[in-house]
Design an enzyme around this catalytic site. Structure first.
Site, PDB file in Angstrom:
ATOM      1  N   ASN A  46      87.316  52.291  27.600  1.00 22.70           N
ATOM      2  CA  ASN A  46      86.922  52.933  26.344  1.00 22.70           C
ATOM      3  C   ASN A  46      85.465  52.566  26.097  1.00 22.70           C
ATOM      4  O   ASN A  46      85.165  51.423  25.777  1.00 22.70           O
ATOM      5  CB  ASN A  46      87.842  52.408  25.224  1.00 22.70           C
ATOM      6  CG  ASN A  46      87.401  52.881  23.853  1.00 22.70           C
ATOM      7  OD1 ASN A  46      86.514  53.736  23.731  1.00 22.70           O
ATOM      8  ND2 ASN A  46      88.010  52.328  22.820  1.00 22.70           N
ATOM      9  N   LYS A  90      83.544  53.497  23.770  1.00 21.52           N
ATOM     10  CA  LYS A  90      83.196  53.439  22.342  1.00 21.52           C
ATOM     11  C   LYS A  90      81.875  54.185  22.093  1.00 21.52           C
ATOM     12  O   LYS A  90      81.603  55.183  22.749  1.00 21.52           O
ATOM     13  CB  LYS A  90      83.166  51.987  21.855  1.00 21.52           C
ATOM     14  CG  LYS A  90      84.495  51.275  22.174  1.00 21.52           C
ATOM     15  CD  LYS A  90      84.669  49.960  21.468  1.00 21.52           C
ATOM     16  CE  LYS A  90      86.008  49.342  21.865  1.00 21.52           C
ATOM     17  NZ  LYS A  90      86.305  48.098  21.194  1.00 21.52           N
ATOM     18  N   HIS A 121      93.123  53.982  17.580  1.00 19.89           N
ATOM     19  CA  HIS A 121      92.387  52.764  17.920  1.00 19.89           C
ATOM     20  C   HIS A 121      92.140  51.958  16.641  1.00 19.89           C
ATOM     21  O   HIS A 121      91.946  52.531  15.568  1.00 19.89           O
ATOM     22  CB  HIS A 121      91.052  53.116  18.596  1.00 19.89           C
ATOM     23  CG  HIS A 121      90.412  51.912  19.195  1.00 19.89           C
ATOM     24  ND1 HIS A 121      89.657  51.032  18.449  1.00 19.89           N
ATOM     25  CD2 HIS A 121      90.456  51.409  20.448  1.00 19.89           C
ATOM     26  CE1 HIS A 121      89.264  50.042  19.239  1.00 19.89           C
ATOM     27  NE2 HIS A 121      89.737  50.248  20.456  1.00 19.89           N
ATOM     28  N   GLU A 152      89.661  50.528  15.537  1.00 15.77           N
ATOM     29  CA  GLU A 152      88.416  50.861  14.821  1.00 15.77           C
ATOM     30  C   GLU A 152      88.595  52.133  13.996  1.00 15.77           C
ATOM     31  O   GLU A 152      88.000  52.280  12.930  1.00 15.77           O
ATOM     32  CB  GLU A 152      87.264  50.967  15.830  1.00 15.77           C
ATOM     33  CG  GLU A 152      86.867  49.579  16.348  1.00 15.77           C
ATOM     34  CD  GLU A 152      86.484  49.511  17.812  1.00 15.77           C
ATOM     35  OE1 GLU A 152      86.106  50.541  18.386  1.00 15.77           O
ATOM     36  OE2 GLU A 152      86.571  48.405  18.391  1.00 15.77           O
ATOM     37  N   GLU A 155      96.709  46.385  21.358  1.00 14.66           N
ATOM     38  CA  GLU A 155      95.400  45.754  21.195  1.00 14.66           C
ATOM     39  C   GLU A 155      95.402  44.934  19.912  1.00 14.66           C
ATOM     40  O   GLU A 155      95.173  45.479  18.825  1.00 14.66           O
ATOM     41  CB  GLU A 155      94.297  46.824  21.104  1.00 14.66           C
ATOM     42  CG  GLU A 155      94.195  47.722  22.309  1.00 14.66           C
ATOM     43  CD  GLU A 155      92.807  48.361  22.424  1.00 14.66           C
ATOM     44  OE1 GLU A 155      92.217  48.248  23.510  1.00 14.66           O
ATOM     45  OE2 GLU A 155      92.303  48.936  21.446  1.00 14.66           O
ATOM     46  N   GLY A 214      86.697  42.623  21.199  1.00 15.15           N
ATOM     47  CA  GLY A 214      85.264  42.352  21.131  1.00 15.15           C
ATOM     48  C   GLY A 214      84.930  40.941  20.667  1.00 15.15           C
ATOM     49  O   GLY A 214      83.791  40.635  20.339  1.00 15.15           O
ATOM     50  N   SER A 256      89.340  42.024  24.887  1.00 17.67           N
ATOM     51  CA  SER A 256      88.603  41.063  25.705  1.00 17.67           C
ATOM     52  C   SER A 256      89.165  40.913  27.119  1.00 17.67           C
ATOM     53  O   SER A 256      89.188  39.804  27.674  1.00 17.67           O
ATOM     54  CB  SER A 256      88.507  39.704  24.999  1.00 17.67           C
ATOM     55  OG  SER A 256      87.837  39.850  23.755  1.00 17.67           O
TER      56      SER A 256
HETATM   57  P1  13P Z   1      86.991  44.752  24.202  1.00 15.97           P
HETATM   58  O1  13P Z   1      87.456  44.829  25.644  1.00 15.97           O
HETATM   59  O2  13P Z   1      85.506  44.869  24.062  1.00 15.97           O
HETATM   60  O3  13P Z   1      87.583  43.584  23.485  1.00 15.97           O
HETATM   61  O4  13P Z   1      87.574  46.081  23.475  1.00 15.97           O
HETATM   62  C1  13P Z   1      88.908  46.388  23.604  1.00 15.97           C
HETATM   63  C2  13P Z   1      89.127  47.739  23.038  1.00 15.97           C
HETATM   64  O5  13P Z   1      89.043  47.938  21.831  1.00 15.97           O
HETATM   65  C3  13P Z   1      89.425  48.836  23.972  1.00 15.97           C
HETATM   66  O6  13P Z   1      89.860  49.970  23.294  1.00 15.97           O
END
Ligand code: 13P
Length: 252
Positions: free
Chosen positions: A10, A12, A95, A97, A167, A173, A213
């Site tokens: 992803n 983002k 997601h 976010e 997740e 992150g 992560s």
């Molecule tokens: P990270 O791998 O940066 O922690 O992000 C995970 C994520 O949100 C994938 O959709």
């Protein structure tokens, strides 16, 4: 394991079109001999350019979101018809976010999911708890609610186009990964829930990715767990070297 591993990146809100093309080109070359299922999800603005690069390869093209309506007066939204038009095969929905920054609720996510299914897409439905929810013992209940509400109205016949991504929000992150044991416990809970909703065969088949992560250093250890069938990778998906290392993890 009878299920195929599924490793998704992803991207983002990162990368210009030229950068996205460059990364996709490297991934196509490096993963040509990979043995798992792969997906990359660039920003909307790069989808068309990346579609030309991944077409006919083993890398699927994903979008990070879609509108809940097919078309019309929805300023700033992108429709499933437009995504299909540029070659998108899979849509990531729910997601964290989207849920927490943009306040998408389960009902909206469910509406998007049903529309995307109707148009033939595969969906990666993301679920996961906040830190305070985990600390107060609510992780399983939160994931259960997000799955039950997110999949409302989805017939068993469509379940083979649903992937779940667990997740935990506190691991995204942050560099904090759920331990493989903790992640596997939630994955097992989710698989059991799918069994209750759709039966044992569906539970055995459904792909449940872990996200939060994931890095080359922890990928094999996570994926060695019985109920972890792949990864949804954020930060480490932005460089060919780290994504390829995750994508080519050695199953133990
Ligand atoms: P990270 O791998 O940066 O922690 O992000 C995970 C994520 O949100 C994938 O959709």
């Amino acid at each position: 394991m009878s299920r195929d591993y599924y490793i998704a990146g992803n991207w983002k809100m990162h990368k210009t079109r030229a950068e996205a093309v460059d990364l996709a080109t490297k991934l196509v070359a490096e993963l040509a001999d990979g043995s798992h299922k792969y997906l990359i999800a660039p920003s909307f603005t790069s989808l068309e350019a990346v579609a030309l690069i991944v077409k006919g390869t083993r890398i699927r093209l994903g979008a990070q979101n879609c509108a809940s309506e097919e078309q019309g007066a929805h300023t700033g939204e992108v429709s499933v018809l437009q995504l299909k038009d540029v070659g998108v095969q899979t849509i990531i929905l729910g997601h964290s976010e989207r849920r927490h920054i943009y306040k998408e609720d389960d009902a909206l996510i469910n509406k998007k999911l049903l529309l995307a299914l109707k148009h033939g897409f595969e969906i990666i439905l993301c679920v996961g708890e906040l830190l305070e929810e985990r600390e107060s013992g609510k992780a399983e209940a939160v994931c259960e609610r997000q799955i039950v509400e997110g999949l409302k109205g989805v017939p068993a016949a469509d379940l083979d186009r649903i992937v779940i991504a667990y997740e935990p929000v506190w691991a995204i992150g942050t560099g904090k990964t759920a331990t493989p044991e903790d992640a596997d416990a939630i994955h097992a809970y989710i698989r059991n829930l799918i069994g209750k909703l759709y039966g044992n065969e569906a539970a055995k088949k459904i792909i449940i990715q872990y996200g939060g992560s994931v890095k080359p250093e922890n990928a094999a250890e996570l994926m060695a767990k019985e109920n972890i069938d792949g990864a949804l990778v954020g930060g480490a998906a932005l460089k060919a070297e780290s994504f390829v290392a995750i994508a080519k993890f050695k199953a133990s």
